[in-house]
Design an enzyme around this catalytic site. Structure first.
Site, PDB file in Angstrom:
ATOM      1  N   ASP A 113      25.754   5.261  -8.116  1.00 33.00           N
ATOM      2  CA  ASP A 113      25.539   4.705  -9.418  1.00 33.00           C
ATOM      3  C   ASP A 113      24.379   3.741  -9.626  1.00 33.00           C
ATOM      4  O   ASP A 113      23.584   3.952 -10.507  1.00 33.00           O
ATOM      5  CB  ASP A 113      26.852   3.994  -9.760  1.00 33.00           C
ATOM      6  CG  ASP A 113      27.118   3.911 -11.224  1.00 33.00           C
ATOM      7  OD1 ASP A 113      28.199   3.439 -11.550  1.00 33.00           O
ATOM      8  OD2 ASP A 113      26.274   4.273 -12.023  1.00 33.00           O
ATOM      9  N   THR A 114      24.270   2.663  -8.871  1.00 37.41           N
ATOM     10  CA  THR A 114      23.547   1.495  -9.345  1.00 37.41           C
ATOM     11  C   THR A 114      22.447   1.017  -8.410  1.00 37.41           C
ATOM     12  O   THR A 114      22.566   1.114  -7.202  1.00 37.41           O
ATOM     13  CB  THR A 114      24.551   0.326  -9.528  1.00 37.41           C
ATOM     14  OG1 THR A 114      25.625   0.770 -10.343  1.00 37.41           O
ATOM     15  CG2 THR A 114      23.911  -0.882 -10.170  1.00 37.41           C
TER      16      THR A 114
END
Length: 407
Positions: free
Chosen positions: A220-221
């Site tokens: 995700d990040t």
């Protein structure tokens, strides 16, 4: 090295490496000099050996950009602009074939926070999050209105443009890699919908191998944490979210206490802490992992505290009891004023402990100080035989920021 500990009954595989110890930097005696230690996280998940150089290069560039600016310039566009990370340009596409990004930033001194969720048409959403934070610090709006700290969707886009942040057409944010990954994932979904109970075991193995080969296993990040010469900390995250997510889905990168956390030392907290997370957003939201790790860092033994937080508050969290594969990673920084064995009125120092941990197959990190000419990078991997989502790795170490005050 693999450490054989009493945690074997918890099925944890622990890796701990001391990557640095000693004096990291000496700051010249000028009031406008800035000293900081910054760390960048381009994402937890799977980082193929074939692209290791690219990931490390992105980390180095990001660290160097921050060291050139102010300590809290976590909004530098290097990571979101890289096609090798899932934030801004080249982000995962949602079910509709569009890019929607999340981002947040937190200042440990003021404890202010700014965030955007599911925003399209902004190349660097963390810039909008940072502007929300700075606007909120100015106080109330006209007629006593409370300034927003978290905006989503079209409202976030329009607010950003009205505050001077240039828009970017969504089609320009997609890359050849993200478009090809979208087409592959869409085809897999169409095939899966034709089967009542899903693919058989052989097809599942083939799917997993395909994800590993093309790099779509990356989660995700991307994030950053930083400490300056005064001991002030900050943290930021930016994300394009999971591949093929539902339009409007907001991941942990925008949620308070889930994507990042920063808090200066106080009467209640002996240490300043900064945390940034990466991984499966839903898992990180339900456990509020960033804030949990920050709280754990107030214990004396930092790596033992992080180990217990990752095990008890994440892998074995009652909020994830139905999950058999819990995926996430964190970078954690904590610091305090340091007293040498032979204290001097002319020398001050900040003791900094920097750790990272992950349950994913791998996680890439980069770190440097303002005085370093070159950033250091590392791809941490689970030890052989470890099962992603059920095991964890921890690495990190201690360094010292030495400050020479003005004569």
């Amino acid at each position: 090295m693999t450490v054989d500990t009493a945690y074997r009954h918890l099925q944890i595989q622990l890796v701990y490496q001391l990557w640095y110890t000693g004096a990291l930097a000496t700051i010249p005696s000028r009031t406008n000099d800035i000293s900081l230690l910054c760390s960048f996280l381009p994402g937890a998940g799977y980082h193929s050996e074939s692209k290791a150089k690219e990931y490390k290069h992105v980390c180095k560039r990001a660290c160097q950009r921050v060291s050139l600016f102010c300590p809290f310039a976590l909004t530098c566009p290097v990571l979101p602009d890289s096609p090798f990370t899932n934030a801004g340009m080249g982000s995962n596409l949602n079910l509709s074939g569009e890019i929607e990004c999340d981002a947040s930033i937190m200042d440990g001194k003021s404890l202010h926070y700014g965030a955007v969720g599911a925003v399209s048409g902004i190349n660097n959403p963390v810039l909008v999050a940072n502007r929300l934070l700075s606007e909120a610090q100015k106080g109330k709006l006209s007629a006593g209105r409370i300034p927003p700290c978290f905006l989503v969707g079209r409202g976030a886009h329009d607010w950003a443009v009205s505050h001077g942040i240039p828009p970017c057409p969504s089609e320009k944010m997609a890359t050849k890699f993200s478009l090809s990954a979208y087409k592959r994932n869409k085809h897999k979904m169409e095939l899966a919908e034709k089967v009542e109970t899903g693919f058989n075991h052989h097809s599942k193995k083939r799917r997993q191998a395909s994800e590993t080969e093309n790099g779509s296993g990356l989660l995700d990040t991307v994030g950053a944490i930083v400490v300056d010469r005064e001991g002030n900390v900050a943290a930021a995250v930016s994300s394009g979210g999971l591949a093929m997510k539902h339009p409007g889905r907001v991941g942990q990168a925008a949620h308070h206490g889930c994507g990042c956390w920063a808090e200066n030392t106080s009467t209640l907290n002996p240490y300043s802490t900064a945390v940034s997370t990466s991984g499966c957003g839903e898992h990180l939201i339900r456990t509020m992992l960033a804030r949990e790790c920050s709280s754990a860092m107030q214990c004396e033994d930092a790596h033992q505290a992080l180990l217990e937080a990752m095990q008890n508050k994440f892998i074995s969290s009652p909020f994830l009891a139905s999950e058999d594969c819990v995926l996430g990673g964190v970078i954690v920084l904590r610091c305090c004023r340091y007293s040498d064995a032979q204290p001097s009125a002319d020398i001050q120092a900040i003791l900094v402990e920097f750790l990272w941990s992950h349950t994913t197959e791998s996680m890439c990190v980069g770190y440097m100080s303002a005085q370093d000419g070159k950033a250091k990078t590392h791809i941490s991997r689970l030890p052989p035989g470890a099962v992603a989502g059920q095991s964890l790795a921890i690495e990190g170490g201690v360094c010292r920021l030495v400050i020479s005050p003005l004569n």
